[in-house]
Each structure stands twice: as structure tokens, then as C-alpha cells.
Design an enzyme around this catalytic site. Sequence first.
Site, short mmCIF file in Angstrom:
data_model
loop_
_atom_site.label_atom_id
_atom_site.label_comp_id
_atom_site.label_asym_id
_atom_site.label_seq_id
_atom_site.Cartn_x
_atom_site.Cartn_y
_atom_site.Cartn_z
N PRO A 109 2.21 -0.13 0.55
CA PRO A 109 1.10 0.29 1.41
C PRO A 109 0.85 -0.59 2.64
O PRO A 109 -0.19 -1.23 2.77
CB PRO A 109 -0.09 0.25 0.45
N CYS A 110 1.78 -0.56 3.59
CA CYS A 110 1.59 -1.33 4.81
C CYS A 110 0.40 -0.78 5.62
O CYS A 110 -0.15 -1.49 6.45
CB CYS A 110 2.86 -1.38 5.64
N HIS A 111 -0.03 0.45 5.33
CA HIS A 111 -1.20 1.00 6.01
C HIS A 111 -2.48 0.25 5.62
O HIS A 111 -3.48 0.35 6.33
CB HIS A 111 -1.35 2.50 5.72
#
Length: 162
Positions: A122-124
Site C-alpha cells: 500500500p504505497c498509497h
Amino acid sequence: MTEYAHFLSPFGCLRVEGSEDGISLVQMVSTKPCPTGPIPAVLKPCIQQLAEYFRGDRDGFNLKLDFGDAPPFHRAVWNELLKIPYGHTTTYQAIAENLGDKKAVRAVGQANRHNPIAIIVPCHRCIAKSGELQGYFYGLDMKRQLLELENPLSFARQGSLF
């Protein structure tokens, strides 16, 4: 042997790749229409979990991941991203500090940019220390929408809850 399938998400077509070693790619593709067809057995759990995530029925993924021959620093950053709980965020700075180099903020951003397994890694959930949304490969609108999906009270647009 690497297998692939496509999944039509609310944001568009995702290409999913993986093998017995794990999922190695979840990436937006501009293919229209999004290809359909049989889903290889090794990818079925990933496709199912992505569908559950986008429906709001899943807050974590239980999948084996394969980062291939990615640089060790990128792997370290991606493993830090996996620790961010659903509905929460952290900063590029915090990840750099967790990795022992508070000056590595830009390198953390570059590792995020090269994350091959979008959504699942989850780089978001990584934002600027000012609290601003910053730097998402698929654009800040998609980043905000993913964060809103996970935590509508904190990330909804003004007035959208009424």
C-alpha cells in the site's frame, strides 16, 4: 512459470502476475476493454481478495508476494509499507527513519514509485510529513480515492459525506 490475469477495478484495468513464488505484479494498464478469460489457479486468491478490497469487504491481504530481484532498499521500503494498517497513513520521513536513515526520504519516494504490486503493497498510504498527499504513480486523485475507500471519515472530500 509466471501467469497473468486482468481484473476490472473501479479505477480501471489491473494486470495481475504471479507464480507459485507469489504475486509479482499488480499494475494499472490502459487496455480497453479489460481482457476477460480464465484466471489461472495461482492468481485466483489475489483476484478474489482485490474484489473484496474494492467492495469494502477486506482490510488486508493474505498473499505470498514475490519482489523478484528488486534492490534490497526497495524491498525494505515495501516491507515497511506492508506494516501500515488499513485506513491509516504514515510519512515518507517515518519510513526513512524506521529504516535507519532519516535523510533517505527521497529514496523512500523512489522505492514507492517503483512498487510493482500496487494496492496490495500500500504505497498509497504514504504521505508527506505535512499531511499533504504527494507522489502517487497513478495520480493523486486515485490515491485520495483509495484512502477514502479505507477511511472515509478522514479522507472524504469536503461535503461528500452529506
